[in-house]
Design a protein around this motif. Structure first.
Motif, PDB file in Angstrom:
ATOM      1  N   ALA A  41      46.911  40.928  47.143  1.00  0.00           N
ATOM      2  CA  ALA A  41      46.341  40.451  45.883  1.00  0.00           C
ATOM      3  C   ALA A  41      45.338  39.328  46.121  1.00  0.00           C
ATOM      4  O   ALA A  41      44.274  39.284  45.492  1.00  0.00           O
ATOM      5  CB  ALA A  41      47.460  39.986  44.955  1.00  0.00           C
ATOM      6  N   LYS A  42      45.671  38.423  47.027  1.00  0.00           N
ATOM      7  CA  LYS A  42      44.779  37.301  47.316  1.00  0.00           C
ATOM      8  C   LYS A  42      43.457  37.783  47.916  1.00  0.00           C
ATOM      9  O   LYS A  42      42.384  37.294  47.561  1.00  0.00           O
ATOM     10  CB  LYS A  42      45.462  36.327  48.274  1.00  0.00           C
ATOM     11  N   LEU A  43      43.544  38.724  48.845  1.00  0.00           N
ATOM     12  CA  LEU A  43      42.350  39.164  49.579  1.00  0.00           C
ATOM     13  C   LEU A  43      41.671  40.373  48.937  1.00  0.00           C
ATOM     14  O   LEU A  43      40.737  40.936  49.529  1.00  0.00           O
ATOM     15  CB  LEU A  43      42.724  39.465  51.037  1.00  0.00           C
ATOM     16  N   GLU A  44      42.166  40.778  47.762  1.00  0.00           N
ATOM     17  CA  GLU A  44      41.595  41.920  47.057  1.00  0.00           C
ATOM     18  C   GLU A  44      41.563  43.146  47.960  1.00  0.00           C
ATOM     19  O   GLU A  44      40.558  43.856  48.086  1.00  0.00           O
ATOM     20  CB  GLU A  44      40.195  41.586  46.537  1.00  0.00           C
ATOM     21  N   ALA A  45      42.709  43.364  48.607  1.00  0.00           N
ATOM     22  CA  ALA A  45      42.865  44.484  49.540  1.00  0.00           C
ATOM     23  C   ALA A  45      44.030  45.368  49.084  1.00  0.00           C
ATOM     24  O   ALA A  45      44.757  45.022  48.149  1.00  0.00           O
ATOM     25  CB  ALA A  45      43.118  43.960  50.952  1.00  0.00           C
ATOM     26  N   ASN A  46      44.195  46.487  49.761  1.00  0.00           N
ATOM     27  CA  ASN A  46      45.299  47.381  49.452  1.00  0.00           C
ATOM     28  C   ASN A  46      46.564  46.932  50.175  1.00  0.00           C
ATOM     29  O   ASN A  46      46.499  46.431  51.301  1.00  0.00           O
ATOM     30  CB  ASN A  46      44.965  48.808  49.873  1.00  0.00           C
ATOM     31  N   VAL A  47      47.699  47.107  49.532  1.00  0.00           N
ATOM     32  CA  VAL A  47      48.967  46.833  50.198  1.00  0.00           C
ATOM     33  C   VAL A  47      49.076  47.737  51.422  1.00  0.00           C
ATOM     34  O   VAL A  47      48.802  48.940  51.357  1.00  0.00           O
ATOM     35  CB  VAL A  47      50.160  47.091  49.244  1.00  0.00           C
ATOM     36  N   GLY A  48      49.435  47.157  52.561  1.00  0.00           N
ATOM     37  CA  GLY A  48      49.537  47.927  53.798  1.00  0.00           C
ATOM     38  C   GLY A  48      48.272  47.970  54.613  1.00  0.00           C
ATOM     39  O   GLY A  48      48.252  48.557  55.701  1.00  0.00           O
ATOM     40  N   SER A  49      47.204  47.339  54.126  1.00  0.00           N
ATOM     41  CA  SER A  49      45.958  47.317  54.898  1.00  0.00           C
ATOM     42  C   SER A  49      46.096  46.337  56.059  1.00  0.00           C
ATOM     43  O   SER A  49      46.877  45.389  56.000  1.00  0.00           O
ATOM     44  CB  SER A  49      44.782  46.922  54.000  1.00  0.00           C
ATOM     45  N   PRO A  50      45.338  46.547  57.157  1.00  0.00           N
ATOM     46  CA  PRO A  50      45.481  45.683  58.343  1.00  0.00           C
ATOM     47  C   PRO A  50      44.985  44.264  58.100  1.00  0.00           C
ATOM     48  O   PRO A  50      43.948  44.049  57.474  1.00  0.00           O
ATOM     49  CB  PRO A  50      44.626  46.393  59.398  1.00  0.00           C
ATOM     50  N   ILE A  51      45.750  43.292  58.615  1.00  0.00           N
ATOM     51  CA  ILE A  51      45.445  41.879  58.470  1.00  0.00           C
ATOM     52  C   ILE A  51      45.518  41.207  59.839  1.00  0.00           C
ATOM     53  O   ILE A  51      46.434  41.487  60.621  1.00  0.00           O
ATOM     54  CB  ILE A  51      46.452  41.190  57.522  1.00  0.00           C
ATOM     55  N   LEU A  52      44.551  40.362  60.127  1.00  0.00           N
ATOM     56  CA  LEU A  52      44.604  39.520  61.326  1.00  0.00           C
ATOM     57  C   LEU A  52      45.357  38.246  60.949  1.00  0.00           C
ATOM     58  O   LEU A  52      44.939  37.515  60.053  1.00  0.00           O
ATOM     59  CB  LEU A  52      43.199  39.173  61.810  1.00  0.00           C
ATOM     60  N   PHE A  53      46.466  37.999  61.624  1.00  0.00           N
ATOM     61  CA  PHE A  53      47.300  36.827  61.333  1.00  0.00           C
ATOM     62  C   PHE A  53      47.104  35.812  62.442  1.00  0.00           C
ATOM     63  O   PHE A  53      47.340  36.099  63.614  1.00  0.00           O
ATOM     64  CB  PHE A  53      48.768  37.241  61.242  1.00  0.00           C
ATOM     65  N   ARG A  54      46.661  34.627  62.065  1.00  0.00           N
ATOM     66  CA  ARG A  54      46.291  33.595  63.037  1.00  0.00           C
ATOM     67  C   ARG A  54      47.065  32.310  62.757  1.00  0.00           C
ATOM     68  O   ARG A  54      46.937  31.724  61.695  1.00  0.00           O
ATOM     69  CB  ARG A  54      44.795  33.338  62.922  1.00  0.00           C
ATOM     70  N   LYS A  55      47.895  31.890  63.711  1.00  0.00           N
ATOM     71  CA  LYS A  55      48.582  30.605  63.623  1.00  0.00           C
ATOM     72  C   LYS A  55      47.825  29.602  64.472  1.00  0.00           C
ATOM     73  O   LYS A  55      47.472  29.890  65.615  1.00  0.00           O
ATOM     74  CB  LYS A  55      50.011  30.699  64.160  1.00  0.00           C
ATOM     75  N   ARG A  56      47.596  28.425  63.919  1.00  0.00           N
ATOM     76  CA  ARG A  56      46.912  27.374  64.682  1.00  0.00           C
ATOM     77  C   ARG A  56      47.764  26.105  64.633  1.00  0.00           C
ATOM     78  O   ARG A  56      48.178  25.665  63.579  1.00  0.00           O
ATOM     79  CB  ARG A  56      45.523  27.100  64.111  1.00  0.00           C
ATOM     80  N   PHE A  57      48.026  25.563  65.821  1.00  0.00           N
ATOM     81  CA  PHE A  57      48.786  24.326  65.943  1.00  0.00           C
ATOM     82  C   PHE A  57      47.830  23.260  66.478  1.00  0.00           C
ATOM     83  O   PHE A  57      47.320  23.385  67.596  1.00  0.00           O
ATOM     84  CB  PHE A  57      49.960  24.505  66.904  1.00  0.00           C
ATOM     85  N   VAL A  58      47.580  22.228  65.691  1.00  0.00           N
ATOM     86  CA  VAL A  58      46.568  21.237  66.032  1.00  0.00           C
ATOM     87  C   VAL A  58      47.225  19.899  66.367  1.00  0.00           C
ATOM     88  O   VAL A  58      48.116  19.439  65.643  1.00  0.00           O
ATOM     89  CB  VAL A  58      45.558  21.058  64.879  1.00  0.00           C
ATOM     90  N   TYR A  59      46.757  19.277  67.463  1.00  0.00           N
ATOM     91  CA  TYR A  59      47.327  18.029  67.959  1.00  0.00           C
ATOM     92  C   TYR A  59      46.224  16.986  68.142  1.00  0.00           C
ATOM     93  O   TYR A  59      45.054  17.338  68.323  1.00  0.00           O
ATOM     94  CB  TYR A  59      48.012  18.245  69.316  1.00  0.00           C
TER      95      TYR A  59
END
Length: 244
Positions: free
Chosen positions: A198-216
């Protein structure tokens, strides 16, 4: 060289201390390799706290002018030691600007939340200590392509009143003397659930790049825990590696 701080000046103490240190390290004896006076001695001489002094030293280390080693001390960096490694990664705004991509904020929310076990463990704080949460939905003018959730260590000093439309790390350094020095990332693929779709105006089940960033910061103390969900057809993540 006599070092003095004007405690009645409107110029912040850490800014005055940084200016004094820049003059101090031009002294031939320090350029020649002599260690700077330790933090306890310098803070007493200037009449400021070690925390304030450390902010100034951290900035000069970040700029490549000083080298600090635990158990040894701080000294002036040799010319051959200057590095631009700290500029090899950027905030999202800086990344997009470098690519010439105009960015629009579709949503921007700031709140204070209690950390779950994962966040409390990362920040090394108790779960009853609130942290600032920054939510941003961003993309091109025609539509969003990334949803961010960022959490910040309470020690950073954010109030929630800052301008979060500005480049984040520039704001942290300018307003809070916090220098983001190290970024560690985890990148994986997942399928969009109903919320992200819903946020990205995409279809449920569509591919998403998930990126975690830990900043120090420069002392490797955690600053930010960032989660980014990108539309896979709108973003390419490029990694360049070189052999020494």
């Amino acid at each position: 060289m006599k070092l003095t701080i004007d405690h009645k000046s409107q110029v912040p103490l850490h800014v005055q201390a940084e200016a004094l240190l820049r003059k101090l390290i031009e002294n031939p004896e320090y350029v020649g390799g002599k260690l700077l006076p330790n933090e306890v001695e310098l803070s007493k001489e200037l009449g400021i706290s070690r925390t304030t002094l450390r902010q100034s030293i951290n900035k000069l280390v970040y700029d490549g002018l000083l080298i600090r080693k635990k158990g040894v001390g701080t000294k002036v960096a040799e010319s051959k030691s200057l590095s631009s490694k700290s500029k090899n990664w950027m905030s999202f705004s800086q990344e997009m600007s470098a690519r010439g991509i105009p960015i629009r904020n579709f949503e921007l929310h700031v709140s204070w939340v209690y950390p779950d076990k994962r966040l409390a463990s990362f920040f090394q704080i108790k779960e009853d200590k609130k942290v600032l949460k920054l939510v941003r939905l961003r993309g091109r003018p025609e539509g969003p392509f990334v949803y961010f959730e960022s959490y910040f260590h309470p020690g950073v000093g954010l109030t929630g009143e800052e301008d979060y439309k500005a480049p984040l790390y520039e704001m942290l350094e300018k307003e809070h003397s916090v220098v983001a020095m190290i970024s560690k990332e985890e990148i994986s693929a997942l399928l969009a659930d109903e919320f992200i779709a819903a946020k990205l105006e995409a279809n449920v089940g569509s591919p998403i790049l998930f990126r975690k960033r830990f900043v120090y910061d420069i002392d490797e103390k955690p600053i930010e825990y960032n989660l980014g969900f990108y539309k896979a057809d709108s973003f390419i993540y490029t990694v360049e590696s070189r052999r020494d």
